[in-house]
Design a protein around this motif. Structure first.
Motif, PDB file in Angstrom:
ATOM      1  N   THR A  15       1.000  -1.337  -0.203  1.00  0.00           N
ATOM      2  CA  THR A  15       0.130   0.039  -0.052  1.00  0.00           C
ATOM      3  C   THR A  15       0.749   1.106   0.047  1.00  0.00           C
ATOM      4  O   THR A  15       2.109   1.238   0.331  1.00  0.00           O
ATOM      5  CB  THR A  15      -0.939  -0.004   1.181  1.00  0.00           C
ATOM      6  OG1 THR A  15      -1.731   0.908   1.039  1.00  0.00           O
ATOM      7  CG2 THR A  15      -0.101   0.244   2.441  1.00  0.00           C
ATOM      8  N   TRP A  16       0.424   2.272  -0.105  1.00  0.00           N
ATOM      9  CA  TRP A  16       1.145   3.600  -0.190  1.00  0.00           C
ATOM     10  C   TRP A  16      -0.083   4.793  -0.171  1.00  0.00           C
ATOM     11  O   TRP A  16      -1.213   4.594  -0.400  1.00  0.00           O
ATOM     12  CB  TRP A  16       1.878   3.899  -1.678  1.00  0.00           C
ATOM     13  CG  TRP A  16       1.315   3.796  -2.643  1.00  0.00           C
ATOM     14  CD1 TRP A  16       0.771   4.917  -3.552  1.00  0.00           C
ATOM     15  CD2 TRP A  16       1.052   2.564  -3.641  1.00  0.00           C
ATOM     16  NE1 TRP A  16       0.048   4.566  -4.783  1.00  0.00           N
ATOM     17  CE2 TRP A  16       0.360   3.173  -4.768  1.00  0.00           C
ATOM     18  CE3 TRP A  16       1.443   1.344  -3.248  1.00  0.00           C
ATOM     19  CZ2 TRP A  16       0.095   2.223  -5.765  1.00  0.00           C
ATOM     20  CZ3 TRP A  16       0.918   0.277  -4.410  1.00  0.00           C
ATOM     21  CH2 TRP A  16       0.186   0.985  -5.661  1.00  0.00           C
ATOM     22  N   LYS A  17       0.444   5.966   0.321  1.00  0.00           N
ATOM     23  CA  LYS A  17      -0.428   6.875   0.398  1.00  0.00           C
ATOM     24  C   LYS A  17      -0.490   7.725  -0.908  1.00  0.00           C
ATOM     25  O   LYS A  17       0.404   8.369  -1.573  1.00  0.00           O
ATOM     26  CB  LYS A  17       0.101   8.043   1.503  1.00  0.00           C
ATOM     27  CG  LYS A  17      -0.144   7.592   2.911  1.00  0.00           C
ATOM     28  CD  LYS A  17      -1.391   7.714   3.210  1.00  0.00           C
ATOM     29  CE  LYS A  17      -1.489   7.773   4.815  1.00  0.00           C
ATOM     30  NZ  LYS A  17      -2.773   7.692   5.320  1.00  0.00           N
ATOM     31  N   VAL A  18      -1.732   7.586  -1.583  1.00  0.00           N
ATOM     32  CA  VAL A  18      -1.868   8.112  -2.921  1.00  0.00           C
ATOM     33  C   VAL A  18      -1.884   9.662  -2.909  1.00  0.00           C
ATOM     34  O   VAL A  18      -2.778  10.293  -2.005  1.00  0.00           O
ATOM     35  CB  VAL A  18      -3.072   7.674  -3.504  1.00  0.00           C
ATOM     36  CG1 VAL A  18      -3.449   8.134  -4.994  1.00  0.00           C
ATOM     37  CG2 VAL A  18      -3.152   5.858  -3.662  1.00  0.00           C
ATOM     38  N   ARG A  19      -1.209  10.382  -3.479  1.00  0.00           N
ATOM     39  CA  ARG A  19      -1.211  11.830  -3.368  1.00  0.00           C
ATOM     40  C   ARG A  19      -2.280  12.223  -4.670  1.00  0.00           C
ATOM     41  O   ARG A  19      -2.329  12.060  -5.637  1.00  0.00           O
ATOM     42  CB  ARG A  19       0.261  12.300  -3.852  1.00  0.00           C
ATOM     43  CG  ARG A  19       1.291  11.892  -2.974  1.00  0.00           C
ATOM     44  CD  ARG A  19       2.581  12.425  -3.770  1.00  0.00           C
ATOM     45  NE  ARG A  19       2.782  13.738  -3.702  1.00  0.00           N
ATOM     46  CZ  ARG A  19       3.363  14.587  -4.417  1.00  0.00           C
ATOM     47  NH1 ARG A  19       4.010  13.797  -5.416  1.00  0.00           N
ATOM     48  NH2 ARG A  19       3.703  15.615  -4.234  1.00  0.00           N
TER      49      ARG A  19
END
Length: 320
Positions: free
Chosen positions: A141-145
């Protein structure tokens, strides 16, 4: 293989995203916090429901984000249908009869319009569903900008020119990624998105019949499914081992010459630099997951429309 280092790398992703936000100030992971606080939950549920109905569609919507960003940036242009003023990118050679998952975007957009009309862009939806699809398949997962706006037009000729092709070699791939500001390493790690999904016979026919850098038994098996003529739309897994699990089997397949596409197998057989990355990822899933997340963030930042540029489409298939 499960990621024992998942929490640690998730923290690194957050720090990485925050540092990018501070440096560039264009996109933000909390962009909709006040204007549409349930946006991410709505998208997540939409992706979950879509993949539950059809496992393949998660790979399809991940591909949509790739093909969108390589054409004039991540602006949702791939979602537009033909109009009297322009030709859709959907009928460009890399997308025609292969780009799919548009109904998933439509359904999610409809839900978002009910919750917060005119707020969440189609370009941002593509970025979020790509991440959520990867997570549903067991990937990182990652923080979507967020904060992208939507283009007013499509660019069919640019889609033909700039989207990487399954026939590309390392040199072509490197140039294609460099043209949109992505590095050699980004190219190798983002190719790992082919660890999920299917490809049509038309995209791998030349590789299995003409190339020598392919396992003979593997090629013979595929030739029965995909002869020199006919069966153009027959589908085969990009990763023959785990077609709907996001893992490092894609890279392991390349080590034994079982890459489905020429553009996949070329990463291991023809270039020492790309070979070193392939070997590393084949043995280290945590490294692949961490690098894939970082490269997806970089790709998502290709020439976004922000502020007063573009618009927030009410319908992702047509300009307002």
């Amino acid at each position: 293989m499960k990621m024992v280092c998942g929490k640690f790398y998730f923290l690194l992703f957050v720090i990485f995203c925050l540092s990018l936000n501070n440096v560039e100030g264009k996109l933000s992971s909390n962009y909709y916090a006040s204007t549409c606080p349930n946006a991410l939950d709505i998208v997540k549920e939409g992706v979950k429901d879509a993949i539950r109905k059809e496992a393949r569609v998660g790979a399809s919507i991940l591909r949509l984000h790739f093909h969108d960003c390589f054409v004039n940036g991540c602006d949702g242009s791939i979602l537009l249908d033909d109009t009297p003023n322009f030709k859709s990118e959907k009928t460009a050679a890399p997308n025609n009869n292969s780009a799919r998952g548009f109904e998933v975007v439509d359904n999610i957009k409809a839900q978002l319009e009910k919750a917060c009309p005119g707020v969440v862009s189609c370009a941002d939806i593509l970025a979020i569903i790509a991440r959520d699809a990867v997570v549903r398949y067991g990937g990182p997962t990652w923080k979507v900008r967020l904060g992208r706006r939507d283009s007013l037009t499509a660019n069919r000729s640019a889609a033909n020119a700039f989207i990487p092709q399954p026939s590309f070699d390392v040199s072509n791939l490197t140039s294609s990624f460099a043209a949109v500001g992505l590095s050699f390493k980004d190219m190798v790690v983002l190719s790992g998105g082919h660890t999920v999904g299917l490809a049509r016979c038309a995209t791998f026919r030349t590789h299995i019949h003409n190339d020598t850098d392919i396992n003979t038994a593997f090629a013979n098996y595929l030739k029965k499914k995909c002869p020199l003529t006919g069966n153009t739309n027959v589908l085969e897994p990009l990763d023959y081992q785990t077609k709907y699990t996001f893992d490092v089997k894609y890279y392991q397949n390349l080590l034994v010459k079982k890459g489905l596409l020429h553009s996949d197998q070329t990463l291991y057989n023809t270039d020492k630099k790309s070979e070193s990355h392939v070997k590393r990822y084949a043995m280290d899933q945590c490294k692949f997951f961490k690098d894939f997340a970082k490269s997806m963030i970089r790709m998502g930042n290709i020439k976004p429309l922000t502020r007063s540029n573009g618009e927030i489409r009410r319908n992702c298939r047509k300009p307002n």
